[in-house]
Design an enzyme around this catalytic site. Structure first.
Site, PDB file in Angstrom:
ATOM      1  N   GLU A 117       0.610  -0.911  -0.124  1.00  0.00           N
ATOM      2  CA  GLU A 117      -0.459  -0.025   0.108  1.00  0.00           C
ATOM      3  C   GLU A 117       1.110   1.281   0.106  1.00  0.00           C
ATOM      4  OE1 GLU A 117      -3.037   0.207  -0.299  1.00  0.00           O
ATOM      5  OE2 GLU A 117      -3.137  -1.779  -1.078  1.00  0.00           O
ATOM      6  N   ASP A 171      16.955  17.004 -28.925  1.00  0.00           N
ATOM      7  CA  ASP A 171      16.582  18.111 -29.407  1.00  0.00           C
ATOM      8  C   ASP A 171      15.198  18.789 -29.341  1.00  0.00           C
ATOM      9  OD1 ASP A 171      19.863  19.185 -29.287  1.00  0.00           O
ATOM     10  OD2 ASP A 171      18.730  18.815 -27.572  1.00  0.00           O
TER      11      ASP A 171
HETATM   12  C1  9D3 Z   1      -4.318  -0.465  -4.484  1.00  0.00           C
HETATM   13  C2  9D3 Z   1      -4.297   0.856  -3.841  1.00  0.00           C
HETATM   14  N1  9D3 Z   1      -3.956   1.740  -4.133  1.00  0.00           N
HETATM   15  C3  9D3 Z   1      -5.177   2.753  -2.792  1.00  0.00           C
HETATM   16  C4  9D3 Z   1      -6.283   3.382  -3.342  1.00  0.00           C
HETATM   17  C5  9D3 Z   1      -2.995   3.473  -3.517  1.00  0.00           C
HETATM   18  C6  9D3 Z   1      -2.068   2.705  -4.158  1.00  0.00           C
HETATM   19  C7  9D3 Z   1      -0.452   1.879  -3.339  1.00  0.00           C
HETATM   20  C8  9D3 Z   1       0.668   1.411  -3.989  1.00  0.00           C
HETATM   21  C9  9D3 Z   1      -1.299   2.928  -5.420  1.00  0.00           C
HETATM   22  C10 9D3 Z   1      -0.590   2.367  -6.142  1.00  0.00           C
HETATM   23  C11 9D3 Z   1       0.229   2.009  -5.375  1.00  0.00           C
HETATM   24  C12 9D3 Z   1       1.864   1.443  -6.483  1.00  0.00           C
HETATM   25  N2  9D3 Z   1       2.173   2.204  -7.421  1.00  0.00           N
HETATM   26  C13 9D3 Z   1       3.700   2.725  -6.861  1.00  0.00           C
HETATM   27  O1  9D3 Z   1       4.691   2.233  -6.223  1.00  0.00           O
HETATM   28  C14 9D3 Z   1       3.917   3.745  -7.704  1.00  0.00           C
HETATM   29  C15 9D3 Z   1       3.441   4.626  -9.296  1.00  0.00           C
HETATM   30  C16 9D3 Z   1       1.662   4.511  -9.911  1.00  0.00           C
HETATM   31  O2  9D3 Z   1       0.604   3.399  -9.071  1.00  0.00           O
HETATM   32  N3  9D3 Z   1       1.273   5.134 -10.363  1.00  0.00           N
HETATM   33  C17 9D3 Z   1       2.333   5.843 -10.616  1.00  0.00           C
HETATM   34  N4  9D3 Z   1       3.551   5.937 -10.893  1.00  0.00           N
HETATM   35  C18 9D3 Z   1       3.772   5.337  -9.803  1.00  0.00           C
HETATM   36  S1  9D3 Z   1       5.289   5.653  -9.179  1.00  0.00           S
HETATM   37  C19 9D3 Z   1       4.909   4.307  -7.936  1.00  0.00           C
END
Ligand code: 9D3
Length: 250
Positions: A117, A171
């Site tokens: 999470e 560029d």
């Molecule tokens: C399902 C969990 N979500 C609750 C609504 C929160 C959540 C926690 C952890 C959503 C994504 C993540 C893991 N994502 C990343 O570590 C992450 C990420 C992304 O999910 N979207 C765009 N860029 C990034 S950079 C790292």
């Protein structure tokens, strides 16, 4: 430039780092990439790195102690540049060319890939995180894919990583327009011809057609980019003016 990728899935990076442009840049010594497995930094007998959230709720949280230990070990490394610590996270600044260019000025980036999470907030509160970066508003399962995207985008701004020929094109994308369409052989495919200017052999006509197409494609697919585009030549002013008029009188 050096990257340290902190992850609970060290195997994830093997093939992307061995292939193509980034693979070559590592081989030639322009980039140094170390993959740091978080698990050995856990004091837990089972090398556990996650735990339940205080306050309850579904899903696990990446615990502070192993991550803090890993970051402190990386920071304490003798003879290495001080690391700029980036956490890949949905709350971060959206990655774009400007950010990639900025990050490429750092001699050493530590990229922390979150999982579960999220990361125990106290890793940030302890002052161990310099900035957070997101790929955009969609859900990934963790930061690994985002770390690879960042590494590749940043590497292209490291002098020597992209070849001479390509860097001219880098560029031209940097001027904030989409690319023109591309065609290769055959000259006719399923009744579809290659646009005549490209076959003309007139370099000036070809150049003008491509520039016009850049404006055309950008107006059609990414009008938001045109709003921020500042033309710097009379030709660009004319072309921008033309697509802008066309947009308003469809
Ligand atoms: C399902 C969990 N979500 C609750 C609504 C929160 C959540 C926690 C952890 C959503 C994504 C993540 C893991 N994502 C990343 O570590 C992450 C990420 C992304 O999910 N979207 C765009 N860029 C990034 S950079 C790292």
């Amino acid at each position: 430039m050096r990257f340290d990728l902190v992850t609970i899935f060290p195997g994830y990076f093997a093939s992307p780092l061995g292939e193509a442009l980034v693979g070559k840049a590592i081989e030639s010594g322009l980039l140094e990439v170390r993959v740091v497995d978080l698990r050995p930094f856990s004091e837990d007998p089972h090398r556990k790195v996650d735990d339940e959230a205080f306050g309850g709720g579904p899903g696990m949280v990446l615990a502070a102690p192993p991550l803090v230990a890993a970051l402190e070990a990386l920071r304490a490394e003798e003879g290495a540049a001080a690391p700029h610590v980036v956490v890949l996270s949905p709350r971060g600044r959206r990655l774009d060319a400007a950010l990639a260019r900025e990050l490429a000025l750092r001699p050493r980036l530590v990229l922390v890939c979150g999982r579960y999470e999220g990361i125990d907030e106290r890793v940030r509160e302890a002052g161990l995180v310099d900035e957070e970066v997101s790929l955009g508003d969609f859900v990934l399962s963790g930061g690994e894919v985002a770390a690879l995207a960042l590494l590749e985008a940043v590497s292209r701004f490291v002098p020597g990583v992209v070849g001479e020929e390509d860097s001219v094109r880098l560029d031209s994308f940097e001027d904030g327009l989409l690319d023109h369409p591309h065609y290769t052989r055959p000259r006719e495919f399923r009744g579809l011809a290659v646009p005549e200017p490209l076959l003309s052999g007139h370099h000036e006509r070809i150049r003008r057609w491509r520039r016009e197409q850049q404006f055309e494609q950008t107006a059609r697919h990414r009008p938001d980019l045109l709003d921020r585009f500042a033309p710097r030549t009379p030709e660009d002013r004319e072309l921008l003016d033309r697509v802008a008029r066309r947009g308003r009188t469809p």
